[in-house]
Design a protein around this motif. Sequence first.
Motif, PDB file in Angstrom:
ATOM      1  N   ASP A   6       0.846  -1.192   0.000  1.00 53.02           N
ATOM      2  CA  ASP A   6       0.000   0.000   0.000  1.00 53.02           C
ATOM      3  C   ASP A   6       0.884   1.246   0.000  1.00 53.02           C
ATOM      4  O   ASP A   6       1.211   1.798   1.051  1.00 53.02           O
ATOM      5  CB  ASP A   6      -0.916  -0.017   1.226  1.00 53.02           C
ATOM      6  N   ILE A  10       0.098   8.099  -5.097  1.00 50.08           N
ATOM      7  CA  ILE A  10       0.176   7.802  -6.528  1.00 50.08           C
ATOM      8  C   ILE A  10       0.588   9.106  -7.200  1.00 50.08           C
ATOM      9  O   ILE A  10      -0.105  10.122  -7.061  1.00 50.08           O
ATOM     10  CB  ILE A  10      -1.167   7.323  -7.094  1.00 50.08           C
ATOM     11  N   VAL A  65      -5.972   4.853 -11.309  1.00 48.10           N
ATOM     12  CA  VAL A  65      -6.313   4.858  -9.882  1.00 48.10           C
ATOM     13  C   VAL A  65      -7.283   3.721  -9.563  1.00 48.10           C
ATOM     14  O   VAL A  65      -7.190   3.089  -8.501  1.00 48.10           O
ATOM     15  CB  VAL A  65      -6.891   6.221  -9.465  1.00 48.10           C
ATOM     16  N   HIS A  68      -5.244   0.697  -9.037  1.00 44.32           N
ATOM     17  CA  HIS A  68      -4.653   0.697  -7.693  1.00 44.32           C
ATOM     18  C   HIS A  68      -5.710   0.346  -6.645  1.00 44.32           C
ATOM     19  O   HIS A  68      -5.438  -0.389  -5.694  1.00 44.32           O
ATOM     20  CB  HIS A  68      -4.063   2.071  -7.377  1.00 44.32           C
ATOM     21  N   ALA A  69      -6.931   0.895  -6.805  1.00 40.41           N
ATOM     22  CA  ALA A  69      -8.003   0.654  -5.830  1.00 40.41           C
ATOM     23  C   ALA A  69      -8.336  -0.825  -5.729  1.00 40.41           C
ATOM     24  O   ALA A  69      -8.737  -1.310  -4.663  1.00 40.41           O
ATOM     25  CB  ALA A  69      -9.247   1.450  -6.208  1.00 40.41           C
ATOM     26  N   CYS A 227     -17.094   1.596  -7.655  1.00 38.54           N
ATOM     27  CA  CYS A 227     -16.793   2.507  -8.775  1.00 38.54           C
ATOM     28  C   CYS A 227     -18.059   3.202  -9.262  1.00 38.54           C
ATOM     29  O   CYS A 227     -18.027   4.377  -9.644  1.00 38.54           O
ATOM     30  CB  CYS A 227     -16.150   1.736  -9.921  1.00 38.54           C
ATOM     31  N   LEU A 336     -10.401   1.361   0.935  1.00 32.78           N
ATOM     32  CA  LEU A 336      -9.490   1.383  -0.207  1.00 32.78           C
ATOM     33  C   LEU A 336      -8.049   1.547   0.256  1.00 32.78           C
ATOM     34  O   LEU A 336      -7.799   2.090   1.335  1.00 32.78           O
ATOM     35  CB  LEU A 336      -9.839   2.544  -1.141  1.00 32.78           C
ATOM     36  N   ALA A 340      -4.832   5.059  -3.274  1.00 34.47           N
ATOM     37  CA  ALA A 340      -5.979   5.190  -4.175  1.00 34.47           C
ATOM     38  C   ALA A 340      -6.995   6.164  -3.602  1.00 34.47           C
ATOM     39  O   ALA A 340      -7.559   6.997  -4.320  1.00 34.47           O
ATOM     40  CB  ALA A 340      -6.624   3.830  -4.411  1.00 34.47           C
ATOM     41  N   SER A 341      -7.255   6.083  -2.292  1.00 36.08           N
ATOM     42  CA  SER A 341      -8.215   6.990  -1.662  1.00 36.08           C
ATOM     43  C   SER A 341      -7.763   8.441  -1.782  1.00 36.08           C
ATOM     44  O   SER A 341      -8.561   9.323  -2.118  1.00 36.08           O
ATOM     45  CB  SER A 341      -8.394   6.612  -0.191  1.00 36.08           C
TER      46      SER A 341
END
Length: 356
Positions: A6, A10, A65, A68-69, A227, A336, A340-341
């Motif tokens: 984690d 990003i 993203v 990544h999530a 999503c 998440l 990503a968050s």
Amino acid sequence: MSGVIDVQEIDLDAVREQVDAVLEDFLEDKAGAAARRSHPPEVANTLRAFLAAGGKRVRALLCVVGWHAAGGSEDRAAVLRVAASLELFVAFALIHDDIMDDSAVRRGRPAVHRALCTRLGQSSRAERLGAGGALLVGNLALIWAQELLHTADLPLRRRRTVHALYDAMLEEVMYGQYLDVMGTGPDDDIDAALRIARYKTATATVERPLQLGAAVAGADDTTVNLCTALGLPLGEAFQIRDDLLDVFGSTDGACTPGLGDLREGKRTVLLALGLRAATPAQQRRLRSLVGRADLDEHGAAEVRAILEETGARRRTEHMITSRYEQALRVLDAAALPTAASRALRALAVTATQYTS
């Protein structure tokens, strides 16, 4: 998501550069192939110039993203190719949109159909041929978007999921564009305006890019549904903001007020709210001004004044804010990865404050 590293951030700027590199390499290869086959070199070059002119690559960033999530941690090559495909799809959509709306400018430059018209000089058919040429350039952008997608190296099961999501996105945008083109004229139906915003823009701008990235990483149903819960309110806010900017511009002057949507008589949330709250006299003025091809700045100023007086502009801003806050609540409740968050929170601001 055990075993997934984690990372804390990003680097969205780096992702944007990586997507642009994929696009540049792909279009350079297309330009080279065109030269070897004696095809018109300006087609690939027109798309390269269009992409270089600007755009925040929001859809491509959301795609990465989303990856990544869903716990994407292996090589980014496949998701970058899917993300780049989205940007060629956007080029197709915008080029065609400008033809349908007869927009003169896109991202500070002449729209593709206008640029091709100028190339043709004083020919009496220049306008029609320029529009036809731009239509074909847009078609090639869509074909090449599909090629980028199909050549992303994915396991069979993930590939089928990604392609199904992409096909759904294409269909939704076409229906949304159809509703937009055929639904012009002043109208106070807010639900109809939102339906156009949802299908024309919301799904393809946020929801589907997030889902596509997540699918590349092999997302489970919970992440795919997340999503949607996140993407639809943000996507609607994106389009509502765009409609507001077209009429009023931005407070920092980066986006100037325009006449396009008012002359076209676009069914927007802003206009629907104005008509619903207007007095009978104001309604008559709005209906007599909006949708006129010869609407000038004086008439547009009168429309803007009515939209201010009725509170339509303020209510439109409130709708954007409420959707942004809805998206934040979804993020707050989601488990998440941290990176990503954080990236999604940053992109939520980008999507709801200013579009390009």
